[in-house]
Scaffold this active site. Structure first.
Site, PDB file in Angstrom:
ATOM      1  N   ASP A  29     -13.867  -9.527 -19.985  1.00  0.00           N
ATOM      2  CA  ASP A  29     -12.921  -8.426 -19.720  1.00  0.00           C
ATOM      3  C   ASP A  29     -13.663  -7.091 -19.610  1.00  0.00           C
ATOM      4  OD1 ASP A  29     -10.725  -9.979 -19.674  1.00  0.00           O
ATOM      5  OD2 ASP A  29      -9.902  -9.367 -21.605  1.00  0.00           O
ATOM      6  N   ASP A  56      -5.755   9.037  25.313  1.00  0.00           N
ATOM      7  CA  ASP A  56      -6.310   8.006  24.423  1.00  0.00           C
ATOM      8  C   ASP A  56      -5.242   7.472  23.484  1.00  0.00           C
ATOM      9  OD1 ASP A  56      -8.896   8.019  25.366  1.00  0.00           O
ATOM     10  OD2 ASP A  56      -9.469   9.727  24.124  1.00  0.00           O
ATOM     11  N   GLY A  86      -9.575  -1.347  25.313  1.00  0.00           N
ATOM     12  CA  GLY A  86      -9.162  -2.176  26.444  1.00  0.00           C
ATOM     13  C   GLY A  86     -10.127  -3.235  26.917  1.00  0.00           C
ATOM     14  N   MET A  87     -11.316  -2.823  27.373  1.00  0.00           N
ATOM     15  CA  MET A  87     -12.227  -3.778  28.013  1.00  0.00           C
ATOM     16  C   MET A  87     -13.253  -4.350  27.039  1.00  0.00           C
ATOM     17  SD  MET A  87     -11.485  -4.190  31.163  1.00  0.00           S
ATOM     18  CE  MET A  87     -12.964  -4.743  31.999  1.00  0.00           C
TER      19      MET A  87
END
Length: 508
Positions: A36, A294, A429-430
């Site tokens: 602990d 964006d 995106g790409m």
């Protein structure tokens, strides 16, 4: 009782020790069995501090079980008092050592007869509360102890400061970006012409707690820690408090307007509208970014949010209100305060999830297939398995969430950091397609989209090869549909033929 190998909020003694070790010259003693006592290691590893963690373990071993703990605990308290000369020693059991049902209050009283500093037993029920509730209670207990002590000694400072001033309550060690948030809040207060009276518990001296009533108001940036202390100070001294978390452009403005209202009610004459407008339009990049092309690319994208109440609620509002992102569900592990969370987020998301089972959260993420996850470190692991990007917005956290650079989440600089985090969390995106074309990440295998580890399906070499020909941005969906198709028909190995059949079935 349920065995858990992952907890979002730790056990109660961790919260108590977080508060104790945040103060200057306060020593924590945990009455605990080995196992602990990991707080020291955890704090030393994560917090970028040069000082040792001021916590000692009074180990419960077989000798203690045979003879009782009194002698050992009292010895440890008096020894640490002599060695370290702390202003305060906080003794806390853990949930394990609480089973012994010992009279620790009596041990504390005995030890305090021979110590120079004060000694307190953390007033926390270790079976009923978690780390966050215990931290809130321990801070409240320490504040009350020193206010009452100052009152008794006749040196309590109640006269308000000449200029508007504030106590910032709830900034603690091991908090999510707390140090940076604190710096940003101090800057914000300076911009508003407000002096910072005290910041507690981080870096504060317990002897300065008697100065708390001098401030004009208290600021509680985090829902989890500081509320009990603020309510106590309001009850005792009529001190107003502001508990709007200034995270995101809209909430920061709302927080500042509330501060204006509180100050003007006490005789000040301030107007922060011009400041809010200037910061929103010219200083913070977030408002401009949210109108840029964006950010518009993110409009309508699906996201899920999960974390503690403060950060999950604030993040849900930012995504939905400021960025036009579709929050499919928002969740929290703070079940004890779920009513507040529901009230805050229900209008900004489709579904509210109150759950502290990481498996259920993982399955909920897999079910909705979001474009991005905003959660804790556990959701980051889930995202890696599901190939979904994840931004970490709340504790539990790891070393990378204690950055060396300046990264607040609150205030106007915080809005910029959050905007960056959001934008960088979505796959561009790409990106996937280019990685496929140029052979990037060629060691990455397509992994299962289920979180529960009960997948009984295998992919043959030709099936896997055929799957790899599918563009990355739809591959995950095709894989899941194919596996669902195979399960329905009790097929255990997926070949190219099974993939084609599944495609046709979906098309039909």
């Amino acid at each position: 009782m349920k065995l858990a190998y992952w907890m979002y909020a730790g056990p109660a003694h961790i919260g108590t020790l977080r508060v104790a070790s945040s103060f200057k010259n306060v020593h924590g003693i945990m009455h605990a069995p080995l196992g602990d006592d990991y707080f020291n290691v955890m704090r030393s590893m994560l917090e970028r501090e040069r000082n040792f963690t001021p916590v000692t373990a009074s180990v419960v071993d077989r000798h203690v079980l045979a003879r009782g703990s009194q002698e050992k605990v009292v010895d440890n308290i008096t020894r640490k008092d002599e060695e370290e000369n702390p202003d305060l020693i906080v003794l806390t059991p853990t949930c394990t050592s609480s089973i012994l049902q010992e009279d620790l209050e009596n041990f504390v009283e005995r030890a305090s007869l021979s110590t120079q500093g004060d000694v307190l037993l953390a007033d926390v029920n270790h079976y009923r509360v978690n780390e966050l509730q215990a931290a809130d209670r321990t801070l409240d207990q320490i504040v009350q102890f020193y206010i009452q002590k100052a009152r008794k000694n006749g040196d309590l400072l109640e006269e308000k400061t000449a200029k508007p001033s504030v106590n910032i309550i709830g900034v603690s060690t091991l908090g999510f970006h707390n140090q940076h948030d604190c710096t940003e809040l101090k800057r914000l207060m300076a911009d508003l012409g407000i002096e910072v009276n005290e910041v507690i518990p981080e870096g504060a001296s317990v002897h300065n707690l008697k100065r708390l009533p001098q401030a004009w108001f208290n600021l509680i940036p985090y829902r989890e820690i500081g509320h009990m202390s603020a309510h106590y100070l309001e009850k005792e001294f009529g001190m107003p408090f502001v508990d709007i978390t200034p995270m995101g452009v809209v909430e920061t403005a709302r927080c500042i307007r509330k501060i204006q209202e509180v100050l003007n009610a006490q005789g000040a004459d301030v107007n922060y509208e011009e400041y809010i407008e200037n910061q929103t339009l010219h200083v913070s990049q977030a408002a401009w970014f949210s109108r840029s092309i964006d950010c518009q690319n993110l409009t309508g994208k699906k996201a899920v949010v999960y974390g503690d109440n403060t950060h999950a609620a604030a993040m849900t509002k930012i995504l939905a209100r400021e960025m036009g992102i579709h929050v499919v569900w928002a969740g929290t592990y703070c079940k004890y305060d779920q009513e507040w969370f529901r009230k805050e987020v229900s209008e900004y998301c489709d579904e509210v999830l109150i759950n502290e089972d990481h498996g259920a959260i993982g399955d909920a993420i897999a079910r909705v297939e979001p474009s991005a996850i905003f959660g804790t470190q556990m959701e980051r692991h889930v995202g890696k398995r599901l190939n979904i990007p994840c931004g970490v917005i709340a504790a539990p956290i790891h070393i990378q969430d204690f950055p060396i650079g300046y990264k607040p989440f609150l205030g106007y600089e915080g809005t910029n950091q959050v905007a960056d985090l959001v934008y960088n969390s979505f796959t561009l995106g790409m990106e996937d397609h280019l990685l496929e074309i140029f052979g990037g990440h060629d060691t990455k295998e397509v992994i299962t989209k289920g979180i529960s580890a009960d997948s009984d399906l295998g992919w043959s070499a030709d099936g896997q090869a055929e799957l790899n020909k599918i563009p990355g941005f739809v591959r995950g969906k095709v894989k899941r549909n194919t596996e669902k198709f195979a399960r329905e028909r009790n097929i255990t190995e997926i070949t190219a033929e099974v993939l084609y059949a599944a495609k046709e079935a979906v098309g039909a």
